[in-house]
Scaffold this active site. Sequence first.
Site, PDB file in Angstrom:
ATOM      1  N   TYR A 144       0.882  -1.331   0.010  1.00  0.00           N
ATOM      2  CA  TYR A 144       0.389   0.139   0.168  1.00  0.00           C
ATOM      3  C   TYR A 144       0.822   1.168   0.047  1.00  0.00           C
ATOM      4  CZ  TYR A 144      -3.586   3.564   1.470  1.00  0.00           C
ATOM      5  OH  TYR A 144      -4.390   4.540   2.107  1.00  0.00           O
ATOM      6  N   ASP A 239       9.468   2.787  -1.417  1.00  0.00           N
ATOM      7  CA  ASP A 239       8.454   3.305   0.195  1.00  0.00           C
ATOM      8  C   ASP A 239       8.981   3.410   1.084  1.00  0.00           C
ATOM      9  OD1 ASP A 239       6.472   3.753   2.046  1.00  0.00           O
ATOM     10  OD2 ASP A 239       4.173   3.662   0.417  1.00  0.00           O
ATOM     11  N   LYS A 267       5.385   9.680   8.072  1.00  0.00           N
ATOM     12  CA  LYS A 267       4.795   9.792   9.965  1.00  0.00           C
ATOM     13  C   LYS A 267       6.014  10.222  10.345  1.00  0.00           C
ATOM     14  CE  LYS A 267       2.696   5.880   8.510  1.00  0.00           C
ATOM     15  NZ  LYS A 267       1.171   5.172   8.553  1.00  0.00           N
TER      16      LYS A 267
HETATM   17  N1  HOZ Z   1      -2.796   3.662   6.530  1.00  0.00           N
HETATM   18  C1  HOZ Z   1      -2.731   3.269   8.207  1.00  0.00           C
HETATM   19  C2  HOZ Z   1      -2.539   1.974   8.058  1.00  0.00           C
HETATM   20  N2  HOZ Z   1      -1.380   1.474   7.629  1.00  0.00           N
HETATM   21  C3  HOZ Z   1      -4.254   3.582   8.488  1.00  0.00           C
HETATM   22  C4  HOZ Z   1      -3.494   5.720   8.973  1.00  0.00           C
HETATM   23  C5  HOZ Z   1      -5.329   5.800   9.821  1.00  0.00           C
HETATM   24  O1  HOZ Z   1      -5.974   4.635   9.267  1.00  0.00           O
HETATM   25  O2  HOZ Z   1      -5.068   6.596  10.222  1.00  0.00           O
END
Ligand code: HOZ
Length: 429
Positions: A144, A239, A267
């Site tokens: 992802y 990534d 992040k």
């Molecule tokens: N993309 C995040 C999990 N891999 C989720 C982020 C969220 O829902 O805060």
Amino acid sequence: MKRTQSESLFQTAQKYIPGGVNSPVRAFKAVGGNPLFIAKAKGPRITDVDGNEFIDYVASWGPMIFGHAHPKIVEAVSRQAQLGTSFGAPTELETRLAQKVVDAVPSVESVRLVSSGTEATLSALRLARGFTGRDKIVKFEGCYHGHGDSLLVKAGSGVLSLGLPDCPGIVADLAKNTLNVPYNDTQAVEELFSRMGKEIACLIVEPIGGNMGVVPPQPGFLELLRKVTKASGTLLIFDEVITGFRVSYGGAQKLYGVTPDLTCLGKIIGGGLPVGAYGGKKEIMDHIAPVGAVYQAGTLSGNPLAVTAGIEMLNLLSQPGVYEDLEKKSEKLCNGFKENVKKAGVTAAFTRVGSMFSMFFTGQEIVSFDSVKTSDTDLFRRYFNAMLEEGIYIAPSQFEAGFMSAVHTDDDIDKTIEAQFCALKKALG
Ligand code: HOZ
């Protein structure tokens, strides 16, 4: 466990926000029940609006590597807030953070700050396409890379957790340029590149799969990606939104000794505030406006509060012994989980790289999207809810990673192991 305040806030939220949440995995749809609304968090603990306290292994999906509300980060952000929260003009802070990233991450000579991991990956794709003059991109099933149009094909994270089919609204003519290959399948990669390598702008990969649960790269996989992309003039993009500064100070590329052309970060380099970044060789990065013609911009890019938090986070992470300590704590936790699983008679597979880890309810070896999908998600649902009851907060999906922080104590870990055994027994019924 009392959940009345959370229930009531969720009812109201659904009136004003689609599904009551601003990011789908938070909705607890994969595990049943309604999400907990969070009131506050400190160190390794998170507290909901009903006053329930949990030991937290979600860590805001990774970045809270020094726990919540770390005094140094809080102090620095508060100090900066007094000086202004957004200027839409350059600050020295941005150069300081950029320099730290360049010094730490092997592939990065020049870096552009943005506001999220999604922005980083979609900008990196545009840059790769602009730089190479090619349209096609390659990604891996179950990886992802945020919700950019080109990247939501056979994606992990929420798309996988909620079992959604490929996303409506993505123009077919664009999606056809996204080629998916099974993770860790070197043969499939070689075959694809021998057929159409010269048409491929970039190959984007999570060097450690983190959005289908943790799926480590098999020996030789990343090296193979480097080799085939180099041979066909394709840019290799790592990534590292999850792995950057998490698995080592220089990210997964430093850990495995494989250097991509471009790297996406997020992040952690914002210390928990909204930040993303993409960087790489100067020769490539100079194709971005205002030097080059590939356009990308943002009022909040390099936001002074986020950058300040990021600088403090990198200062904390660069102290000696941080990664060794994270390794020790994570190993202790996962060993405890493994013992529990044996004692409880459950079939489970474990994966871990440093302080990111997963436990899958399957007997299969975890190497790809197909193998993680063999997990017993119904058992996970019962396990997740039992863990909450026991005071442990893990991601509400079988297909997301767990994260250790530097501020979890031995006592927290012992409590977690004890609680996990009770949760396993409850989940088994
Ligand atoms: N993309 C995040 C999990 N891999 C989720 C982020 C969220 O829902 O805060």
